[in-house]
Structures are given as structure tokens and as C-alpha cells.
Design a protein around this motif. Structure first.
Motif, PDB file in Angstrom:
ATOM      1  N   GLN A   1      -0.863  -8.394  -7.212  1.00  0.00           N
ATOM      2  CA  GLN A   1      -1.673  -9.604  -7.074  1.00  0.00           C
ATOM      3  C   GLN A   1      -3.073  -9.287  -6.538  1.00  0.00           C
ATOM      4  N   LEU A   2      -3.186  -8.233  -5.770  1.00  0.00           N
ATOM      5  CA  LEU A   2      -4.485  -7.870  -5.181  1.00  0.00           C
ATOM      6  C   LEU A   2      -5.118  -6.657  -5.868  1.00  0.00           C
ATOM      7  N   GLY A   3      -4.526  -6.212  -6.986  1.00  0.00           N
ATOM      8  CA  GLY A   3      -5.123  -5.109  -7.724  1.00  0.00           C
ATOM      9  C   GLY A   3      -4.225  -3.882  -7.782  1.00  0.00           C
ATOM     10  N   SER A   4      -4.749  -2.815  -8.352  1.00  0.00           N
ATOM     11  CA  SER A   4      -4.018  -1.556  -8.486  1.00  0.00           C
ATOM     12  C   SER A   4      -3.855  -0.885  -7.130  1.00  0.00           C
ATOM     13  N   GLU A   5      -3.077   0.187  -7.099  1.00  0.00           N
ATOM     14  CA  GLU A   5      -2.884   0.913  -5.842  1.00  0.00           C
ATOM     15  C   GLU A   5      -4.224   1.370  -5.266  1.00  0.00           C
ATOM     16  N   ARG A   6      -5.053   1.946  -6.107  1.00  0.00           N
ATOM     17  CA  ARG A   6      -6.352   2.433  -5.638  1.00  0.00           C
ATOM     18  C   ARG A   6      -7.222   1.284  -5.123  1.00  0.00           C
ATOM     19  N   GLU A   7      -7.218   0.169  -5.830  1.00  0.00           N
ATOM     20  CA  GLU A   7      -8.032  -0.978  -5.417  1.00  0.00           C
ATOM     21  C   GLU A   7      -7.583  -1.528  -4.063  1.00  0.00           C
ATOM     22  N   VAL A   8      -6.258  -1.585  -3.860  1.00  0.00           N
ATOM     23  CA  VAL A   8      -5.764  -2.103  -2.579  1.00  0.00           C
ATOM     24  C   VAL A   8      -6.090  -1.124  -1.444  1.00  0.00           C
ATOM     25  N   LEU A   9      -6.032   0.179  -1.722  1.00  0.00           N
ATOM     26  CA  LEU A   9      -6.419   1.167  -0.705  1.00  0.00           C
ATOM     27  C   LEU A   9      -7.872   0.951  -0.272  1.00  0.00           C
ATOM     28  N   GLU A  10      -8.720   0.661  -1.225  1.00  0.00           N
ATOM     29  CA  GLU A  10     -10.131   0.414  -0.901  1.00  0.00           C
ATOM     30  C   GLU A  10     -10.280  -0.863  -0.078  1.00  0.00           C
ATOM     31  N   LEU A  11      -9.427  -1.859  -0.334  1.00  0.00           N
ATOM     32  CA  LEU A  11      -9.457  -3.090   0.461  1.00  0.00           C
ATOM     33  C   LEU A  11      -9.016  -2.813   1.899  1.00  0.00           C
ATOM     34  N   LEU A  12      -8.082  -1.887   2.072  1.00  0.00           N
ATOM     35  CA  LEU A  12      -7.684  -1.496   3.422  1.00  0.00           C
ATOM     36  C   LEU A  12      -8.845  -0.838   4.159  1.00  0.00           C
ATOM     37  N   GLN A  13      -9.559   0.016   3.438  1.00  0.00           N
ATOM     38  CA  GLN A  13     -10.640   0.767   4.077  1.00  0.00           C
ATOM     39  C   GLN A  13     -11.765  -0.136   4.589  1.00  0.00           C
ATOM     40  N   ILE A  14     -11.997  -1.251   3.910  1.00  0.00           N
ATOM     41  CA  ILE A  14     -13.062  -2.149   4.358  1.00  0.00           C
ATOM     42  C   ILE A  14     -12.519  -3.283   5.241  1.00  0.00           C
ATOM     43  N   GLY A  15     -11.196  -3.316   5.422  1.00  0.00           N
ATOM     44  CA  GLY A  15     -10.606  -4.283   6.333  1.00  0.00           C
ATOM     45  C   GLY A  15     -10.262  -5.625   5.736  1.00  0.00           C
ATOM     46  N   SER A  16     -10.330  -5.780   4.398  1.00  0.00           N
ATOM     47  CA  SER A  16      -9.996  -7.059   3.775  1.00  0.00           C
ATOM     48  C   SER A  16      -8.492  -7.283   3.693  1.00  0.00           C
ATOM     49  N   VAL A  17      -7.727  -6.197   3.657  1.00  0.00           N
ATOM     50  CA  VAL A  17      -6.275  -6.235   3.641  1.00  0.00           C
ATOM     51  C   VAL A  17      -5.776  -5.311   4.738  1.00  0.00           C
ATOM     52  N   ALA A  18      -4.657  -5.668   5.378  1.00  0.00           N
ATOM     53  CA  ALA A  18      -4.170  -4.877   6.516  1.00  0.00           C
ATOM     54  C   ALA A  18      -3.323  -3.686   6.102  1.00  0.00           C
ATOM     55  N   ALA A  19      -2.438  -3.878   5.111  1.00  0.00           N
ATOM     56  CA  ALA A  19      -1.451  -2.839   4.817  1.00  0.00           C
ATOM     57  C   ALA A  19      -1.099  -2.800   3.334  1.00  0.00           C
ATOM     58  N   THR A  20      -0.461  -1.703   2.933  1.00  0.00           N
ATOM     59  CA  THR A  20      -0.043  -1.546   1.548  1.00  0.00           C
ATOM     60  C   THR A  20       1.035  -0.481   1.459  1.00  0.00           C
ATOM     61  N   LYS A  21       1.607  -0.355   0.272  1.00  0.00           N
ATOM     62  CA  LYS A  21       2.507   0.736  -0.077  1.00  0.00           C
ATOM     63  C   LYS A  21       1.952   1.398  -1.318  1.00  0.00           C
ATOM     64  N   VAL A  22       1.769   2.709  -1.286  1.00  0.00           N
ATOM     65  CA  VAL A  22       1.284   3.419  -2.466  1.00  0.00           C
ATOM     66  C   VAL A  22       2.070   4.712  -2.655  1.00  0.00           C
ATOM     67  N   SER A  23       1.988   5.263  -3.847  1.00  0.00           N
ATOM     68  CA  SER A  23       2.576   6.568  -4.118  1.00  0.00           C
ATOM     69  C   SER A  23       1.744   7.646  -3.434  1.00  0.00           C
ATOM     70  N   ALA A  24       2.410   8.704  -2.994  1.00  0.00           N
ATOM     71  CA  ALA A  24       1.693   9.836  -2.404  1.00  0.00           C
ATOM     72  C   ALA A  24       0.713  10.433  -3.406  1.00  0.00           C
ATOM     73  N   ALA A  25       1.011  10.304  -4.711  1.00  0.00           N
ATOM     74  CA  ALA A  25       0.106  10.831  -5.737  1.00  0.00           C
ATOM     75  C   ALA A  25      -1.229  10.096  -5.708  1.00  0.00           C
TER      76      ALA A  25
END
Length: 329
Positions: A71-95
Motif C-alpha cells: 500500500q505504501l510502495g515497493s520494499e525500496r520505496e518504503v525503506l526510503e520512507l523510513l529514512q526520512i521519517g514518514s514511516v516508522a517500520a517495515t519488513k524487507v528481504s535481506a537482498a
């Protein structure tokens, strides 16, 4: 980031803003957690356990709002949202995470782990914990690992019983250099392709097969168009539960302790969900007529040795971690 993702993020930011405006009358903190998996997935079920445990430990003062299904985008997109503080947490593949934190690259080395016990002994001891902490400098703090099984080959027309059977076959892989090198080292032709395009690509013969774990093989419906599933288990990339440091740093020491404890408990529960899902997925595949092949894994491990050699040459600073993992008893 596509238009739908941008709209979702804007709505989320508005939601966060409304929540903040209500803080004068509430001491509740809400953690927004986005991921790409469906709600039936065993990793999502593990995240729900994290949600429940955190609310219980904090007596309702810390809550988790989950946004599944990308709902908030791909794994990479959500990681970027974490980095800027728009989202608190996520689950991603180690890859995916390895593109941000180099240390996670080690988990993609073929046959790095001797078995499941060895893998989780490593992930849950100081080796695994130190890698989780490496993400801090990239604003991505690891909380725990989730079981994502082992990846194996599946094909539409030709069975893979030995590495030689891969010769001439186009095998879809993630857009990850180690995955590409692994398939090529075994004689196959690695073909990076978006996961959403894979069903049609196999159906139309654009690729001859792919590689993934049993629950993904079934939930994607790839078992419908793949006659053979070869359990060579060439890589065991875990999933990682992450929290953005911009959110983490705002928590009290007590709140941080609750979050970590809830994550650790959810990781143990998720292992059970995963094993149940693997068992059910294999039943579905067999019932559909898929031939399940158990090959001699040492033959595949021998053919892929060059991947480790190339990795050590490219990342000499990570060789000590590789040796620690291999020597862990």
C-alpha cells in the motif's frame, strides 16, 4: 515512486498529522508499519504478533498500524520512507536491504548455512545482532530476522536434477548481482525480471523457470505452470523487521525495550507460521501434479563456489563475517 504510492504517502502524512494534533489528549504513540506481502503470508502473521505483543507490553501506549500489500510502495520505496521519517517500520528481504547496508550481502552467498539450525544460531547470536545494528548509520535499525525459507529452482518443461540440467535454461532471478552470478555459475542463464511479470513470462516461454521458497511458489500460482520443483535450497535469505532511527530515537529507553522484546517474541512465533505454510504449500503443489525433486545439494554447492570467491574479492572487508558464519558451531 508511482502516482498511487505518492497518493498513499500523502494520505499517510495527513493521517500522521491528525494523530499528532490529537496528542494533547492522548499518550498513545502509533507506529506505522508498511510492507509488500499479502495478509495470508506467514511473515505478515509474524508482524501481527509483533503488533499484539507491543500493545500488551506497553499497556496500550504503543500501537502498530500495519499497511500490507504494498500500500505504501515497493520494499525500496518504503525503506526510503523510513529514512526520512514518514514511516516508522517495515519488513524487507535481506537482498533488498543489502543495497542500503552492505553487510546484508553475506546472506545471499549460496550454501553459506549448513542447515536451518545453523542459520538461526547465527542470526540470533552476536553475529546476526551486529549486522542488525550496522543499519543504524543508514537510519535503518534492524530489530529481528524472520524466516523466509530457502530458495529453490522450479521449471516449466525440463526437470533440474543436477547442475548440468540448468545449462541453456533462462532462469528468472531478483535484480541482485549475487543471484545473477549464482545461476550463471551453475550453467544457467540468469534473467532479472520484475516478480509481477513472472507468471506470464513462464507461461509464454520468455523464461524457463525461476527460484523461490515454497510459500511464494504457491501463493504466486507459479505451481500452476511449473511441472518441476527442485529442492536444491541454494540460498536462505532472511526477512528483516526494521525501524527507522528517526522514530526509534524519539522513544524512551523503556519503550525501546518493549519494541525489542515484542520483535524477538514475534520472530519465534513467525518460525511456526513459516513451517506450517511450507507444509501446506508442498501439499498444494503435489496435489496439482508438480514433481518435487530432492537433488544432491553438494553438486550445486560445488558449482557455485566461485560466487563466494568473487564476493570476497569484491568485499574483502566482509570476509571476517563470512568466516565467522562458516565457523559457527
Amino acid at each position: 515512486m508511482n502516482l498511487n504510492t505518492i497518493i498513499s504517502v500523502l494520505l499517510l502524512v495527513l493521517f500522521v498529522g491528525l494523530t499528532i494534533s490529537c496528542k494533547q489528549t492522548s499518550d498513545v504513540k502509533v507506529m506505522y508499519l508498511g510492507h509488500t506481502l499479502p495478509q495470508t503470508h506467514p511473515v505478515h502473521k509474524g508482524i501481527v504478533e509483533f503488533q499484539k505483543a507491543l500493545e500488551k507490553k506497553s499497556n496500550g501506549s504503543l500501537k502498530v498500524k500495519i499497511f500490507p500489500d504494498a500500500q505504501l510502495g515497493s520494499e525500496r520505496e518504503v525503506l526510503e520512507l523510513l529514512q526520512i521519517g514518514s514511516v516508522a517500520a517495515t519488513k524487507v528481504s535481506a537482498a533488498t536491504l543489502s543495497n542500503f547496508v552492505p553487510e546484508y550481502n553475506v546472506f545471499g552467498i549460496p550454501y553459506l548455512f549448513r542447515d536451518k539450525q545453523h542459520q538461526f544460531d547465527v542470526l540470533e547470536n552476536e553475529i546476526g545482532k551486529s549486522i542488525l545494528e550496522k543499519g543504524d548509520e543508514f537510519w535503518l535499525r534492524g530489530l529481528c530476522y524472520y524466516d523466509a525459507g530457502s530458495r529453490s529452482f522450479y521449471t516449466s518443461d525440463k526437470a533440474i536434477r543436477t547442475p548440468e540440467d540448468l545449462e541453456g535454461l533462462k532462469i528468472r532471478v531478483m535484480n541482485n548481482q549475487m543471484a545473477i552470478n549464482m545461476v550463471n555459475s551453475m550453467g544457467g542463464s540468469a534473467t532479472p525480471l520484475a516478480y509481477g511479470e513472472l507468471y506470464t513470462a513462464i507461461q509464454q516461454g520468455v523464461v524457463d523457470g525461476a527460484e523461490n521458497n515454497p510459500p511464494s511458489f504457491v501463493s504466486s500460482n507459479h505451481y500452476e505452470i511449473s511441472k518441476y520443483y527442485t529442492l536444491d535450497q541454494h540460498s536462505s535469505l532472511p526477512d528483516v523487521l526494521l525501524i527507522g532511527t528517526k522514530y526509534w530515537d524519539k522513544l524512551s529507553e523503556q519503550e525501546k525495550s518493549w519494541v525489542q522484546q515484542a520483535a524477538d517474541e514475534s520472530a519465534q512465533a513467525q518460525k511456526v507460521f513459516w513451517n506450517e505454510s511450507v507444509e501446506e504449500s508442498m501439499k498444494v503443489a503435489r496435489k496439482a501434479g508438480v514433481e518435487i525433486i530432492t537433488p544432491e545439494k553438494s553438486l550445486f554447492a560445488e558449482k557455485s563456489k566461485s560466487v563466494l570467491e568473487n564476493f570476497v574479492n569484491e568485499y574483502p572487508e566482509l570476509e571476517p563475517i563470512v568466516n565467522q558464519i562458516k565457523n559457527n558451531n
